[in-house]
Structure formats: C-alpha cells, structure tokens
Enzyme design. Structure first.
Site, mmCIF file in Angstrom:
data_model
loop_
_atom_site.group_PDB
_atom_site.id
_atom_site.type_symbol
_atom_site.label_atom_id
_atom_site.label_comp_id
_atom_site.label_asym_id
_atom_site.label_seq_id
_atom_site.Cartn_x
_atom_site.Cartn_y
_atom_site.Cartn_z
ATOM 1 N N GLN A 102 -3.098 67.124 1.197
ATOM 2 C CA GLN A 102 -2.240 66.670 2.298
ATOM 3 C C GLN A 102 -0.931 66.131 1.724
ATOM 4 O OE1 GLN A 102 -4.672 64.354 5.470
ATOM 5 N NE2 GLN A 102 -5.782 64.066 3.549
ATOM 6 N N ASN A 103 -0.903 65.964 0.412
ATOM 7 C CA ASN A 103 0.245 65.337 -0.230
ATOM 8 C C ASN A 103 1.392 66.323 -0.376
ATOM 9 O OD1 ASN A 103 -1.450 63.160 -0.458
ATOM 10 N ND2 ASN A 103 -1.988 63.572 -2.598
ATOM 11 N N ASP A 105 3.905 65.536 -2.687
ATOM 12 C CA ASP A 105 4.617 65.052 -3.880
ATOM 13 C C ASP A 105 4.658 66.039 -5.041
ATOM 14 O OD1 ASP A 105 1.803 62.789 -4.410
ATOM 15 O OD2 ASP A 105 2.036 64.861 -5.086
ATOM 16 N N HIS A 120 0.494 70.100 4.276
ATOM 17 C CA HIS A 120 1.620 69.436 4.940
ATOM 18 C C HIS A 120 2.952 69.702 4.266
ATOM 19 C CE1 HIS A 120 -1.587 66.447 6.532
ATOM 20 N NE2 HIS A 120 -1.562 67.576 7.231
ATOM 21 N N GLY A 189 -9.168 60.026 -1.869
ATOM 22 C CA GLY A 189 -8.005 59.231 -1.473
ATOM 23 C C GLY A 189 -7.364 59.612 -0.161
ATOM 24 N N THR A 190 -8.209 59.794 0.885
ATOM 25 C CA THR A 190 -7.611 60.001 2.193
ATOM 26 C C THR A 190 -8.282 59.099 3.215
ATOM 27 O OG1 THR A 190 -7.026 61.603 3.913
ATOM 28 C CG2 THR A 190 -9.109 61.986 2.755
ATOM 29 N N SER A 191 -7.458 58.562 4.112
ATOM 30 C CA SER A 191 -8.007 57.645 5.126
ATOM 31 C C SER A 191 -8.684 58.430 6.236
ATOM 32 C CB SER A 191 -6.876 56.795 5.717
ATOM 33 O OG SER A 191 -5.881 57.648 6.275
ATOM 34 N N PRO A 216 -11.381 53.577 -2.775
ATOM 35 C CA PRO A 216 -11.782 52.182 -2.961
ATOM 36 C C PRO A 216 -12.288 51.523 -1.682
ATOM 37 C CG PRO A 216 -9.405 52.435 -3.228
ATOM 38 C CD PRO A 216 -9.959 53.783 -3.035
ATOM 39 N N GLU A 217 -11.909 52.144 -0.542
ATOM 40 C CA GLU A 217 -12.316 51.559 0.748
ATOM 41 C C GLU A 217 -13.255 52.500 1.504
ATOM 42 O OE1 GLU A 217 -7.883 49.605 1.451
ATOM 43 O OE2 GLU A 217 -8.884 50.637 3.102
HETATM 44 C C1 BV8 Z 1 -1.032 69.052 14.610
HETATM 45 C C2 BV8 Z 1 3.904 65.249 5.816
HETATM 46 C C3 BV8 Z 1 -1.083 70.548 16.473
HETATM 47 C C4 BV8 Z 1 5.121 64.486 6.194
HETATM 48 C C5 BV8 Z 1 2.070 64.345 7.193
HETATM 49 C C6 BV8 Z 1 -5.044 61.955 18.572
HETATM 50 C C7 BV8 Z 1 -6.271 62.239 17.992
HETATM 51 C C8 BV8 Z 1 -6.400 63.180 16.972
HETATM 52 C C9 BV8 Z 1 -5.271 63.867 16.506
HETATM 53 C C10 BV8 Z 1 -4.057 63.574 17.066
HETATM 54 C C11 BV8 Z 1 -3.931 62.631 18.101
HETATM 55 N N1 BV8 Z 1 -2.621 62.565 18.443
HETATM 56 C C12 BV8 Z 1 -1.926 63.438 17.676
HETATM 57 C C13 BV8 Z 1 -2.783 64.067 16.867
HETATM 58 C C14 BV8 Z 1 -2.473 65.106 15.890
HETATM 59 C C15 BV8 Z 1 -1.824 64.471 14.656
HETATM 60 C C16 BV8 Z 1 -2.701 63.380 14.088
HETATM 61 O O1 BV8 Z 1 -3.708 63.633 13.469
HETATM 62 N N2 BV8 Z 1 -2.276 62.122 14.331
HETATM 63 C C17 BV8 Z 1 -3.026 60.990 13.824
HETATM 64 C C18 BV8 Z 1 -2.057 59.927 13.331
HETATM 65 C C19 BV8 Z 1 -3.919 60.475 14.930
HETATM 66 N N3 BV8 Z 1 -1.741 65.557 13.708
HETATM 67 C C20 BV8 Z 1 -0.643 66.313 13.714
HETATM 68 O O2 BV8 Z 1 0.331 66.120 14.409
HETATM 69 C C21 BV8 Z 1 -0.698 67.526 12.807
HETATM 70 N N4 BV8 Z 1 -0.308 68.677 13.566
HETATM 71 O O3 BV8 Z 1 -2.054 68.543 14.958
HETATM 72 O O4 BV8 Z 1 -0.442 70.099 15.280
HETATM 73 C C22 BV8 Z 1 -0.278 71.679 16.951
HETATM 74 C C23 BV8 Z 1 -0.866 72.950 16.975
HETATM 75 C C24 BV8 Z 1 -0.110 74.004 17.468
HETATM 76 C C25 BV8 Z 1 1.207 73.808 17.911
HETATM 77 C C26 BV8 Z 1 1.767 72.532 17.862
HETATM 78 C C27 BV8 Z 1 1.032 71.452 17.379
HETATM 79 C C28 BV8 Z 1 0.295 67.369 11.667
HETATM 80 C C29 BV8 Z 1 -0.117 66.235 10.789
HETATM 81 C C30 BV8 Z 1 0.717 66.262 9.503
HETATM 82 C C31 BV8 Z 1 1.694 65.104 9.485
HETATM 83 N N5 BV8 Z 1 2.402 65.085 8.209
HETATM 84 N N6 BV8 Z 1 2.708 64.403 6.002
HETATM 85 C C32 BV8 Z 1 5.421 63.399 5.184
HETATM 86 O O5 BV8 Z 1 4.546 63.051 4.366
HETATM 87 O O6 BV8 Z 1 6.541 62.908 5.242
HETATM 88 S S1 BV8 Z 1 0.756 63.330 7.367
HETATM 89 C C33 BV8 Z 1 0.773 62.216 6.081
HETATM 90 O O7 BV8 Z 1 0.014 61.127 6.498
HETATM 91 C C34 BV8 Z 1 0.095 62.717 4.853
HETATM 92 O O8 BV8 Z 1 0.380 64.060 4.590
HETATM 93 C C35 BV8 Z 1 -1.354 62.443 5.125
HETATM 94 O O9 BV8 Z 1 -1.950 63.530 5.757
HETATM 95 C C36 BV8 Z 1 -1.271 61.319 6.124
HETATM 96 C C37 BV8 Z 1 -1.702 60.022 5.477
HETATM 97 O O10 BV8 Z 1 -2.999 60.179 5.208
HETATM 98 P P1 BV8 Z 1 -3.583 59.887 3.763
HETATM 99 O O11 BV8 Z 1 -3.111 60.915 2.812
HETATM 100 O O12 BV8 Z 1 -5.032 59.748 3.987
HETATM 101 O O13 BV8 Z 1 -2.930 58.524 3.266
HETATM 102 P P2 BV8 Z 1 -3.276 57.053 3.785
HETATM 103 O O14 BV8 Z 1 -2.237 56.152 3.234
HETATM 104 O O15 BV8 Z 1 -3.516 57.092 5.254
HETATM 105 O O16 BV8 Z 1 -4.673 56.725 3.085
HETATM 106 C C38 BV8 Z 1 -4.706 56.556 1.684
HETATM 107 C C39 BV8 Z 1 -6.166 56.528 1.299
HETATM 108 O O17 BV8 Z 1 -6.208 56.414 -0.116
HETATM 109 C C40 BV8 Z 1 -6.884 55.322 1.862
HETATM 110 O O18 BV8 Z 1 -8.186 55.704 2.259
HETATM 111 C C41 BV8 Z 1 -6.946 54.375 0.676
HETATM 112 O O19 BV8 Z 1 -8.114 53.561 0.693
HETATM 113 C C42 BV8 Z 1 -7.046 55.341 -0.459
HETATM 114 N N7 BV8 Z 1 -6.544 54.837 -1.753
HETATM 115 C C43 BV8 Z 1 -5.607 53.904 -2.002
HETATM 116 N N8 BV8 Z 1 -5.467 53.750 -3.350
HETATM 117 C C44 BV8 Z 1 -6.324 54.640 -3.926
HETATM 118 C C45 BV8 Z 1 -7.016 55.335 -2.919
HETATM 119 N N9 BV8 Z 1 -7.931 56.283 -3.171
HETATM 120 C C46 BV8 Z 1 -8.205 56.544 -4.467
HETATM 121 N N10 BV8 Z 1 -7.581 55.923 -5.500
HETATM 122 C C47 BV8 Z 1 -6.653 54.961 -5.265
HETATM 123 N N11 BV8 Z 1 -6.057 54.345 -6.295
#
Ligand code: BV8
Length: 248
Positions: A102-103, A105, A120, A189-191, A216-217
């Site tokens: 999903q990254n 970077d 993404h 590492g995804t929430s 970690p969580e």
């Molecule tokens: C789509 C690029 C349809 C941009 C990103 C309601 C319910 C369900 C879904 C939806 C809803 N309302 C809207 C939606 C759909 C929406 C969605 O899911 N929203 C969420 C917020 C509810 N999804 C979309 O819009 C997707 N498109 O559905 O399109 C469609 C179909 C046809 C036609 C039209 C439309 C598009 C989603 C993509 C968005 N773009 N990134 C950019 O980065 O600038 S998302 C972005 O955030 C990332 O790419 C990643 O996916 C997301 C963050 O998630 P994580 O990677 O998990 O990061 P996070 O910080 O949250 O978590 C970090 C984790 O790491 C934690 O668990 C933490 O504990 C852990 N961690 C921390 N340190 C460490 C570690 N793990 C290991 N080691 C460590 N040291």
C-alpha cells in the site's frame, strides 16, 4: 528481550510454496517514513483523508503538492530497513511469491523486491492531468509548485491513488489472485482500515491460507491471523531471519 517465534511458524515458512505479503506504512516506519497514524509536525492539522483526495487537489493543487513535495523530500534520503530486506529475501526463497504494498515510498524496490504490485501508486511518479502520461520524477525539491507538464503545460498530479479513486485494475487483480492462491499470507505494518487492500487477508484466510501478522499493535486483522507477532517489523523479521538461517 528476544521475541519467541513459534516453531510451527518457522516450519510453515520453510515449507511454503506460494507466499503473498501485504505491507502498509508500518514496514517503512523504522526507515524513518512517518505512518499515517503518527502525527507528523507541519501536517498534523491535516488528515490524509483530507489531502489525499481528488477534491482537495481540484480545490487547492498548491497545498496538495506542498504536502507531497514535503513527503518526497523526507523519503528521498531514506534507506530500506531489515523488514524490507527480509521480504526481498523471502521472494528469492519461495517458488511462487507476490508482494502487495500500500506504500508509495519505493523502499521495497530499493531493497530488491521485484515481484510486487503497488496498490496505491508511487510518490516518485507524476501524471499529466490532461494527457494521462506517467513519468518518473525524482526532483527534490520540485522546481515549481504545482509542477506542470513540459509537453502541454497542464497540471501534473502525483501518480498515487487518492481516497475515492479506484485502484489500478491490474495491481488489484494480481493482489486478489495471490490472496486466493497463496498458502501463506504475511501482513506487515498495516492498520487494516483502508479498503479494498484491507480485505485481502480475509480473502487469503477464506481460501485456506495461513495468515501471519507483524505489527506492534493489535489491528482489525489480528483476529484473522494464525500467528500474530506483536513487535516492530525490523526486529521481528530479524528474528525470523535468524530462525531461518538467513543473513539479511
Ligand atoms: C476505493 C496513497 C472505490 C496516497 C492511500 C467506508 C467503509 C469502507 C471503505 C470506505 C468507506 N468510505 C470510503 C471507503 C473507501 C476508502 C477507504 O477505505 N476509506 C477508509 C479510510 C475507511 N478507500 C478508497 O477510497 C480506495 N478506493 O475504494 O475506490 C472506487 C471504485 C470504483 C470507482 C471509484 C471508486 C482508495 C484508498 C487508497 C488511498 N490512498 N495512499 C498517499 O499515500 O498519499 S491510503 C494510505 O493510507 C496508505 O496507502 C495506506 O493504505 C493507508 C494507511 O494505512 P497503513 O499503511 O495501514 O498505515 P497506518 O498508519 O494506518 O498504520 C500503520 C500500521 O503500522 C499500524 O498498524 C501500526 O501499528 C503499524 N506500525 C507502526 N510502526 C511499526 C508498525 N508495524 C511494524 N513495524 C513498525 N515499526
């Protein structure tokens, strides 16, 4: 404190024929890339859901590009960490492999991952909003904000998937097929809150795969996991590599 790695997990990793890996921001955290849940300085007053949208870009391309320019500057000097290197090594060790990230970077590629899809997009690619052409652009900082297409003068946008935008069809199809056919699905590492990526572990589980989570969580995916290794990706994968006899 040494993390206990279950013997059955080491056995499963040694015997796995088809492995799929899903990564999120957490796999890059130890490289210095801020996760989305960690509030980073200047941008803490905005949430990605506000800035990473086509509406935000239409309303204020300057602001959105300042955010991406800042992130590009932050990411450019960063190096992969042991977790990226473990995943690149795993690709070489199993007969069939796909990394689904999903990254945006580019650190997996920097660590040597090849068989992978970027669900993404990629922060190092820009797309002409008029012609749709995609180019790699690693200029840090960008010479002008917002950058324009040198061919037609239209605004360029980051070649990433914003909220509300569809994922690249080929990447999503490849990811779904891997989740359906793998015998081991590793989540690092995804929430697990962003869909459709967050649905992949469930797809793998319902097709009979063993699911391993490294985080970690606790996350919404933890209950799906056959094994949940609670720890930092770099530290846990270093332990896994040791158990597998790999030099990272
Ligand atoms: C789509 C690029 C349809 C941009 C990103 C309601 C319910 C369900 C879904 C939806 C809803 N309302 C809207 C939606 C759909 C929406 C969605 O899911 N929203 C969420 C917020 C509810 N999804 C979309 O819009 C997707 N498109 O559905 O399109 C469609 C179909 C046809 C036609 C039209 C439309 C598009 C989603 C993509 C968005 N773009 N990134 C950019 O980065 O600038 S998302 C972005 O955030 C990332 O790419 C990643 O996916 C997301 C963050 O998630 P994580 O990677 O998990 O990061 P996070 O910080 O949250 O978590 C970090 C984790 O790491 C934690 O668990 C933490 O504990 C852990 N961690 C921390 N340190 C460490 C570690 N793990 C290991 N080691 C460590 N040291």
């Amino acid at each position: 404190m040494r993390l206990e790695i279950p013997r059955e997990l080491v056995k499963a990793l040694n015997e796995a024929e088809k492995v799929a890996v899903l990564t999120g921001a957490g796999v890059s955290a130890e490289s210095g890339v801020p996760t989305f849940r960690g509030k980073e300085g200047l941008w803490r007053r905005y949430s990605p859901q506000e800035l990473a949208t086509p509406e935000a870009f239409a309303r204020d391309p300057q602001l959105v590009w300042e955010w991406y320019n800042w992130r590009r500057g932050l990411i450019a000097p960063l190096e992969p960490n042991p977790a990226h290197r473990f995943i690149a090594r795993l690709e070489k060790e199993v007969p069939w492999f796909l990394l689904i990230t999903q990254n945006i970077d580019g650190l997996h590629q920097k660590a040597g991952s090849v068989r992978m899809v970027e669900l993404h997009g990629n922060i190092w690619k820009v797309r002409c909003t008029k012609e749709g052409t995609v180019k790699e652009d690693r200029r840090v900082p960008l010479p002008e904000i917002p950058p324009r297409c040198e061919n037609c003068g239209a605004l360029l946008r980051p070649h990433v998937v914003w909220f509300g935008e569809p994922l690249p069809v080929d990447a999503l199809e490849g990811a779904m097929e891997a989740a359906e056919n793998c015998d081991l699905f590793l989540v690092v590492g995804t929430s697990g809150v962003v869909y459709p990526a967050a649905a992949l572990p469930q797809v793998a589980r319902s097709h009979g795969a063993l699911v391993v989570e490294i985080d970690p969580e606790e996350t919404p995916l933890t209950s799906l996991a056959t094994w949940s290794l609670q720890g930092k990706a770099g530290e846990v994968t270093r332990e896994l590599a040791r158990e597998l006899g790999w030099e990272l």
